[in-house]
Design a protein around this motif. Structure first.
Motif, PDB file in Angstrom:
ATOM      1  N   TYR A 218       0.704  -1.208  -0.006  1.00 50.50           N
ATOM      2  CA  TYR A 218      -0.081  -0.016  -0.054  1.00 50.50           C
ATOM      3  C   TYR A 218       0.729   1.234   0.208  1.00 50.50           C
ATOM      4  CZ  TYR A 218      -3.518   3.471   1.596  1.00 50.50           C
ATOM      5  OH  TYR A 218      -4.308   4.598   1.682  1.00 50.50           O
ATOM      6  N   GLY A 219       1.867   1.210   0.728  1.00 48.09           N
ATOM      7  CA  GLY A 219       2.872   2.227   0.707  1.00 48.09           C
ATOM      8  C   GLY A 219       3.616   2.619  -0.464  1.00 48.09           C
ATOM      9  N   VAL A 220       3.968   1.382  -1.086  1.00 48.70           N
ATOM     10  CA  VAL A 220       4.543   1.478  -2.447  1.00 48.70           C
ATOM     11  C   VAL A 220       3.362   2.410  -3.810  1.00 48.70           C
ATOM     12  CG1 VAL A 220       5.216   0.130  -4.589  1.00 48.70           C
ATOM     13  CG2 VAL A 220       6.164  -0.121  -2.333  1.00 48.70           C
ATOM     14  N   VAL A 221       2.061   1.685  -3.517  1.00 54.57           N
ATOM     15  CA  VAL A 221       1.263   2.148  -4.342  1.00 54.57           C
ATOM     16  C   VAL A 221       0.880   3.741  -4.161  1.00 54.57           C
ATOM     17  CG1 VAL A 221      -1.330   2.073  -5.048  1.00 54.57           C
ATOM     18  CG2 VAL A 221       0.040  -0.187  -4.803  1.00 54.57           C
ATOM     19  N   ARG A 222       1.081   4.162  -2.737  1.00 51.77           N
ATOM     20  CA  ARG A 222       0.763   5.525  -2.547  1.00 51.77           C
ATOM     21  C   ARG A 222       1.953   6.516  -3.111  1.00 51.77           C
ATOM     22  NH1 ARG A 222      -3.113   7.401   0.477  1.00 51.77           N
ATOM     23  NH2 ARG A 222      -1.955   9.251   1.051  1.00 51.77           N
ATOM     24  N   LEU A 223       2.975   5.834  -3.247  1.00 53.66           N
ATOM     25  CA  LEU A 223       4.388   6.651  -3.993  1.00 53.66           C
ATOM     26  C   LEU A 223       3.973   7.359  -5.247  1.00 53.66           C
ATOM     27  CD1 LEU A 223       7.277   4.626  -2.891  1.00 53.66           C
ATOM     28  CD2 LEU A 223       6.601   6.772  -1.834  1.00 53.66           C
ATOM     29  N   GLU A 224       2.740   6.824  -5.972  1.00 50.43           N
ATOM     30  CA  GLU A 224       2.611   7.117  -7.107  1.00 50.43           C
ATOM     31  C   GLU A 224       2.120   8.510  -7.193  1.00 50.43           C
ATOM     32  OE1 GLU A 224      -0.607   4.872  -9.086  1.00 50.43           O
ATOM     33  OE2 GLU A 224       0.510   3.030  -8.694  1.00 50.43           O
ATOM     34  N   HIS A 225       1.753   9.130  -5.994  1.00 54.34           N
ATOM     35  CA  HIS A 225       1.058  10.534  -5.812  1.00 54.34           C
ATOM     36  C   HIS A 225       1.843  11.084  -4.487  1.00 54.34           C
ATOM     37  CE1 HIS A 225      -1.284  10.432  -9.346  1.00 54.34           C
ATOM     38  NE2 HIS A 225      -1.596   9.076  -8.764  1.00 54.34           N
ATOM     39  N   PRO A 226       3.015  11.192  -4.356  1.00 54.71           N
ATOM     40  CA  PRO A 226       3.790  11.451  -2.933  1.00 54.71           C
ATOM     41  C   PRO A 226       3.299  12.668  -2.275  1.00 54.71           C
ATOM     42  CG  PRO A 226       5.306  11.954  -4.740  1.00 54.71           C
ATOM     43  CD  PRO A 226       4.120  11.274  -5.334  1.00 54.71           C
ATOM     44  N   ALA A 227       2.997  13.701  -3.049  1.00 53.95           N
ATOM     45  CA  ALA A 227       2.477  14.880  -2.323  1.00 53.95           C
ATOM     46  C   ALA A 227       0.953  14.778  -1.776  1.00 53.95           C
ATOM     47  CB  ALA A 227       2.365  15.918  -3.443  1.00 53.95           C
ATOM     48  N   GLY A 229      -1.473  13.444   0.718  1.00 57.82           N
ATOM     49  CA  GLY A 229      -1.494  12.622   1.905  1.00 57.82           C
ATOM     50  C   GLY A 229      -0.269  11.792   2.174  1.00 57.82           C
ATOM     51  N   TRP A 230       0.971  12.572   2.438  1.00 63.89           N
ATOM     52  CA  TRP A 230       2.202  11.809   2.677  1.00 63.89           C
ATOM     53  C   TRP A 230       2.374  11.192   4.123  1.00 63.89           C
ATOM     54  CZ3 TRP A 230       5.280  13.428   6.873  1.00 63.89           C
ATOM     55  CH2 TRP A 230       4.886  14.796   7.044  1.00 63.89           C
ATOM     56  N   PRO A 231       1.507  11.913   5.076  1.00 66.50           N
ATOM     57  CA  PRO A 231       1.492  11.040   6.407  1.00 66.50           C
ATOM     58  C   PRO A 231       1.288   9.846   6.322  1.00 66.50           C
ATOM     59  CG  PRO A 231       0.801  13.172   6.719  1.00 66.50           C
ATOM     60  CD  PRO A 231       0.884  12.991   5.163  1.00 66.50           C
ATOM     61  N   TRP A 232       0.174   9.477   5.701  1.00 67.19           N
ATOM     62  CA  TRP A 232      -0.303   8.295   5.353  1.00 67.19           C
ATOM     63  C   TRP A 232       0.523   7.364   4.646  1.00 67.19           C
ATOM     64  CZ3 TRP A 232      -4.771   6.521   7.448  1.00 67.19           C
ATOM     65  CH2 TRP A 232      -5.799   7.624   8.063  1.00 67.19           C
ATOM     66  N   THR A 233       1.314   7.907   3.518  1.00 69.91           N
ATOM     67  CA  THR A 233       2.392   7.014   3.128  1.00 69.91           C
ATOM     68  C   THR A 233       3.499   6.586   4.125  1.00 69.91           C
ATOM     69  OG1 THR A 233       1.922   8.298   1.156  1.00 69.91           O
ATOM     70  CG2 THR A 233       4.030   6.710   1.133  1.00 69.91           C
ATOM     71  N   VAL A 234       3.900   7.507   4.802  1.00 70.96           N
ATOM     72  CA  VAL A 234       4.971   7.541   5.827  1.00 70.96           C
ATOM     73  C   VAL A 234       4.449   6.268   6.807  1.00 70.96           C
ATOM     74  CG1 VAL A 234       6.308   8.258   7.581  1.00 70.96           C
ATOM     75  CG2 VAL A 234       5.955   9.386   5.460  1.00 70.96           C
ATOM     76  N   GLY A 235       3.191   6.424   7.133  1.00 70.76           N
ATOM     77  CA  GLY A 235       2.646   5.636   8.255  1.00 70.76           C
ATOM     78  C   GLY A 235       2.413   4.182   7.705  1.00 70.76           C
ATOM     79  N   ALA A 236       2.153   3.974   6.529  1.00 70.23           N
ATOM     80  CA  ALA A 236       1.981   2.579   5.782  1.00 70.23           C
ATOM     81  C   ALA A 236       3.291   1.994   5.762  1.00 70.23           C
ATOM     82  CB  ALA A 236       1.437   2.825   4.488  1.00 70.23           C
ATOM     83  N   PHE A 237       4.360   2.776   5.553  1.00 77.61           N
ATOM     84  CA  PHE A 237       5.755   1.967   5.574  1.00 77.61           C
ATOM     85  C   PHE A 237       6.238   1.805   7.095  1.00 77.61           C
ATOM     86  CE2 PHE A 237       6.418   3.968   1.224  1.00 77.61           C
ATOM     87  CZ  PHE A 237       6.712   2.495   0.706  1.00 77.61           C
TER      88      PHE A 237
END
Length: 467
Positions: A218-227, A229-237
């Motif tokens: 899920y974190g990798v998929v969210r990297l497609e649009h890093p700007a 909701g980046w806290p969610w991306t960091v939280g997923a990783f």
């Protein structure tokens, strides 16, 4: 090849059934990608929902692959293969009847979970049904070539089916899965070797590793649009890595671990899985970019795009014919390295792509990509399962397939992130595409370096070399 090593009779039939299943998995993914614009137009899906339809499958597949591999070892490879092939069939059909976005999300997630259980079970049926050596190598190379062909031919088939109606992208796999199931039930037998005595399911390990894989994917998929909701991306990783740490702690204390951590002491296995991640990251990233280039920048149709990529499916012929000869002559490591060099040249040639390129200018890259897959995909699978105890073949199959799937998600996200960043920075579409093409070039270069270390470490032996 000596008579004893020829594939004939029931073994050949079993191989064809399992090849059919992995071909089904490959075309299922590729066909959906081509049909996405038609699905959006018909159901009125938002961009977020449409992206979720793709991501749901990846989450289910990547999240449950390791669990699926161990389930095959403990609960029976034939049983898991047939059960989850049936689930795949049912939920693919559900997707075809969907009139709401959430129905598609559920259908694709469960279909991905089914593939996560079915694929390692099918691979371990091959590695336990064929004796280690040339016969198993040939079977694996045919199997891997069929998988790669599914990805390439799925684009063409998906384009044709979408022209009839996007729902056929879901119904066609149902028909194929049903045919495979009807043949598989009487033909496939459970391998003679019994599961480990007293084997129990490591529930805490299963929960933590499945949660970890889902969060990381899920974190990798969210990297497609890093700007966004980046806290969610960091939280997923962060959550995924925390669960990995918890999983390692559980496995160290478990009497019957889901994954025996000692398996990672195998240098060839680790190198093969790292190379697998980078291979599919490069290929799927490039496939996405070339589709973007041909359809959005050049105005080609989905069918024209699929036909343009068809040359990259040359591996379906080369993998079972030329690759076994090269592996027997030079060993897995050298063949893999040569394939990665072919891919590196292919991607590097495309760095100079322009808006006026003819197909003749693209064709060398397509053919070299076909060589890459023919020389790398199958031999990596051999290396990742070679020398692994029979009762852990499902685990080894789960690991290598997880690596392939995780790499695909990583590659797609990486090229999308670079492309979007370049466009946001004011670059023209073709310039942004060229910037994103650096991702597959870099991934292939790293994979070649990793395999080169295996070549240096290799000791002379009369058997094929390992990575």
């Amino acid at each position: 090849m000596p008579t004893a090593e020829r594939l004939r009779g029931r073994p050949l039939g079993v191989l064809m059934v399992l090849c059919g299943a992995i071909f089904l998995e490959g075309i299922d993914v590729a066909m959906l990608n081509v049909a996405l614009p038609a699905i959006r137009a018909d159901l009125g899906l938002s961009t977020t929902m449409l992206s979720g339809v793709v991501s749901a499958y990846v989450l289910g597949y990547g999240g449950f692959m390791l669990l699926g591999g161990r389930a095959a070892d403990l609960l029976g490879r034939r049983r898991m293969f047939l059960l989850w092939l049936t689930v795949f069939l049912v939920f693919s059909g559900l997707g075809g009847f969907a009139n709401e976005g959430w129905v598609l999300l559920v259908a694709r997630f469960v279909t991905g979970v089914a593939a996560g259980f079915m694929t390692p079970a099918g691979l371990s049926l091959i590695t336990t049904s064929f004796a280690e050596g040339r016969q198993r190598n040939k079977a694996l190379l045919i199997y891997a070539g069929t998988a790669a062909a599914g990805f390439a031919l799925g684009l063409v088939i998906g384009g044709l089916l979408t022209a009839i109606g996007w729902r056929w992208v879901f119904f066609a796999p149902v028909i194929l899965a049903l045919a495979i199931l009807l043949v598989a039930v009487p033909l496939i037998k459970e391998p003679a070797a019994p599961p480990p005595a007293g084997g129990r399911f490591d529930v805490p390990g299963a929960v933590t590793i499945t949660g970890a894989m889902m969060l990381l994917v899920y974190g990798v998929v969210r990297l497609e649009h890093p700007a966004e909701g980046w806290p969610w991306t960091v939280g997923a990783f962060a959550g995924g890595l925390a669960l990995v740490a918890a999983f390692v702690a559980i496995e160290r204390r478990s009497a019957e671990p889901l994954i025996r951590l000692g398996v990672f002491r195998s240098g060839p296995l680790v190198r093969a899985n790292l190379a697998a991640i980078l291979l599919t990251a490069a290929f799927f990233g490039f496939q996405f970019l070339i589709t973007l280039y041909l359809q959005e920048l050049r105005g080609w149709s989905a069918i024209q795009t699929g036909l343009a990529l068809l040359a990259a499916a040359a591996d379906v012929i080369l993998a079972p014919t030329l690759t076994p000869l090269l592996v027997n002559r030079f060993g897995n490591a050298r063949v893999i390295f040569g394939g990665l060099v072919s891919g590196l040249v292919a991607f590097a040639l495309f760095l100079g792509v322009g808006m006026d390129w003819t197909y003749a200018a693209m064709l060398p890259s397509m053919l070299l990509i076909g060589l890459m897959f023919a020389f790398v995909y199958g031999p990596l699978t051999i290396v990742a399962t070679e020398g692994i105890a029979e009762h852990e073949q499902g685990l080894a199959g789960g690991l290598i397939n997880t690596s392939f799937q995780f790499g695909a998600a990583l590659g797609l996200s990486a090229v999308t992130a670079v492309n979007v960043a370049a466009l946001t920075g004011g670059s023209a579409g073709i310039d942004a595409l060229r910037a994103a093409l650096v991702v597959p070039v870099t991934a292939t270069l790293l994979a070649a370096v990793i395999v080169a270390f295996g070549l240096r470490a290799r000791t002379p032996a009369p058997v094929p070399a390992r990575v």
